[in-house]
Design a protein around this motif. Structure first.
Motif, PDB file in Angstrom:
ATOM      1  N   VAL A 151       0.871  -1.168   0.000  1.00 60.06           N
ATOM      2  CA  VAL A 151       0.000   0.000   0.000  1.00 60.06           C
ATOM      3  C   VAL A 151       0.910   1.220   0.000  1.00 60.06           C
ATOM      4  CG1 VAL A 151      -1.913  -1.181   1.152  1.00 60.06           C
ATOM      5  CG2 VAL A 151      -0.210   0.035   2.527  1.00 60.06           C
ATOM      6  N   TYR A 152       0.334   2.390  -0.074  1.00 59.55           N
ATOM      7  CA  TYR A 152       1.130   3.613  -0.158  1.00 59.55           C
ATOM      8  C   TYR A 152       0.856   4.510   1.035  1.00 59.55           C
ATOM      9  CZ  TYR A 152       1.987   1.811  -4.716  1.00 59.55           C
ATOM     10  OH  TYR A 152       2.367   0.978  -5.732  1.00 59.55           O
TER      11      TYR A 152
ATOM     12  N   ALA B 250      -3.460   5.874   4.424  1.00 57.46           N
ATOM     13  CA  ALA B 250      -2.875   4.897   3.504  1.00 57.46           C
ATOM     14  C   ALA B 250      -3.746   4.843   2.255  1.00 57.46           C
ATOM     15  CB  ALA B 250      -2.796   3.522   4.159  1.00 57.46           C
ATOM     16  N   PHE B 251      -3.124   4.463   1.170  1.00 60.82           N
ATOM     17  CA  PHE B 251      -3.787   4.465  -0.126  1.00 60.82           C
ATOM     18  C   PHE B 251      -3.502   3.163  -0.853  1.00 60.82           C
ATOM     19  CE2 PHE B 251      -2.766   8.689   1.235  1.00 60.82           C
ATOM     20  CZ  PHE B 251      -3.892   9.430   0.950  1.00 60.82           C
ATOM     21  N   MET B 252      -4.471   2.690  -1.587  1.00 60.67           N
ATOM     22  CA  MET B 252      -4.301   1.471  -2.366  1.00 60.67           C
ATOM     23  C   MET B 252      -3.571   1.759  -3.679  1.00 60.67           C
ATOM     24  SD  MET B 252      -5.552  -0.624  -0.266  1.00 60.67           S
ATOM     25  CE  MET B 252      -5.489  -2.125  -1.213  1.00 60.67           C
TER      26      MET B 252
ATOM     27  N   MET C 119      -7.732   5.610   2.298  1.00 60.95           N
ATOM     28  CA  MET C 119      -8.336   6.786   1.679  1.00 60.95           C
ATOM     29  C   MET C 119      -8.356   6.642   0.162  1.00 60.95           C
ATOM     30  SD  MET C 119      -6.723   9.672   4.131  1.00 60.95           S
ATOM     31  CE  MET C 119      -8.184  10.454   4.775  1.00 60.95           C
ATOM     32  N   ASP C 120      -9.264   7.377  -0.456  1.00 60.82           N
ATOM     33  CA  ASP C 120      -9.338   7.379  -1.913  1.00 60.82           C
ATOM     34  C   ASP C 120      -8.549   8.558  -2.473  1.00 60.82           C
ATOM     35  OD1 ASP C 120     -10.949   9.674  -1.657  1.00 60.82           O
ATOM     36  OD2 ASP C 120     -12.803   8.630  -2.162  1.00 60.82           O
ATOM     37  N   GLY C 121      -8.627   8.770  -3.745  1.00 61.42           N
ATOM     38  CA  GLY C 121      -7.881   9.825  -4.407  1.00 61.42           C
ATOM     39  C   GLY C 121      -8.371  11.231  -4.142  1.00 61.42           C
ATOM     40  N   GLU C 122      -9.484  11.346  -3.434  1.00 58.34           N
ATOM     41  CA  GLU C 122     -10.021  12.659  -3.062  1.00 58.34           C
ATOM     42  C   GLU C 122      -9.762  12.966  -1.587  1.00 58.34           C
ATOM     43  OE1 GLU C 122     -11.267  14.600  -5.480  1.00 58.34           O
ATOM     44  OE2 GLU C 122     -10.810  12.948  -6.826  1.00 58.34           O
ATOM     45  N   GLY C 123      -9.126  12.047  -0.890  1.00 58.55           N
ATOM     46  CA  GLY C 123      -8.852  12.241   0.534  1.00 58.55           C
ATOM     47  C   GLY C 123     -10.000  11.821   1.440  1.00 58.55           C
ATOM     48  N   ASN C 124     -10.969  11.109   0.883  1.00 59.71           N
ATOM     49  CA  ASN C 124     -12.091  10.611   1.673  1.00 59.71           C
ATOM     50  C   ASN C 124     -11.730   9.259   2.275  1.00 59.71           C
ATOM     51  OD1 ASN C 124     -13.912  12.733   0.848  1.00 59.71           O
ATOM     52  ND2 ASN C 124     -13.960  11.716  -1.128  1.00 59.71           N
ATOM     53  N   VAL C 125     -12.187   9.028   3.485  1.00 60.43           N
ATOM     54  CA  VAL C 125     -11.958   7.739   4.130  1.00 60.43           C
ATOM     55  C   VAL C 125     -12.870   6.706   3.478  1.00 60.43           C
ATOM     56  CG1 VAL C 125     -12.077   6.444   6.282  1.00 60.43           C
ATOM     57  CG2 VAL C 125     -11.285   8.811   6.310  1.00 60.43           C
TER      58      VAL C 125
END
Length: 97
Positions: free
Chosen positions: A11-12, A39-41, A85-91
């Motif tokens: 993950v990132y 963290a981001f996928m 989180m997604d690419g918009e910063g939403n959980v």
């Protein structure tokens, strides 16, 4: 809730001072009184959101891939949740510790 991610998956995360004293960028949601590590996928999502978080402007930050199990272990040892989180910063979800 709590998503199931393979513990060996990459993950990132955003890393503070990656060359000197690397640490995950932690945040604190004052409203909910929760300390978390975002963290981001997807790497693109992390790069898109890096400027949305509170940071010390005198420090360097970069996005790095980390093994999910290591991120969870470090977060738990230091009293943080891991929020996916997604690419918009939403959980999107949070990782079960």
């Amino acid at each position: 809730m709590g998503i199931k991610i393979d513990k060996n998956k990459w993950v990132y995360a955003i890393i503070q001072e990656p060359e000197k004293n690397p640490q995950y960028l932690g945040q604190h949601d004052e409203e909910k009184d929760v300390a978390y590590i975002p963290a981001f996928m997807e790497k693109d999502h992390a790069l898109k959101c890096i400027n949305m978080f509170k940071k010390d402007k005198s420090l360097k930050y970069e996005t790095q891939a980390v093994v999910f199990e290591e991120l969870i272990k470090d977060a738990k040892e230091n009293g943080f949740l891991v929020l996916i989180m997604d690419g918009e910063g939403n959980v999107v979800d949070w990782a079960e510790l």
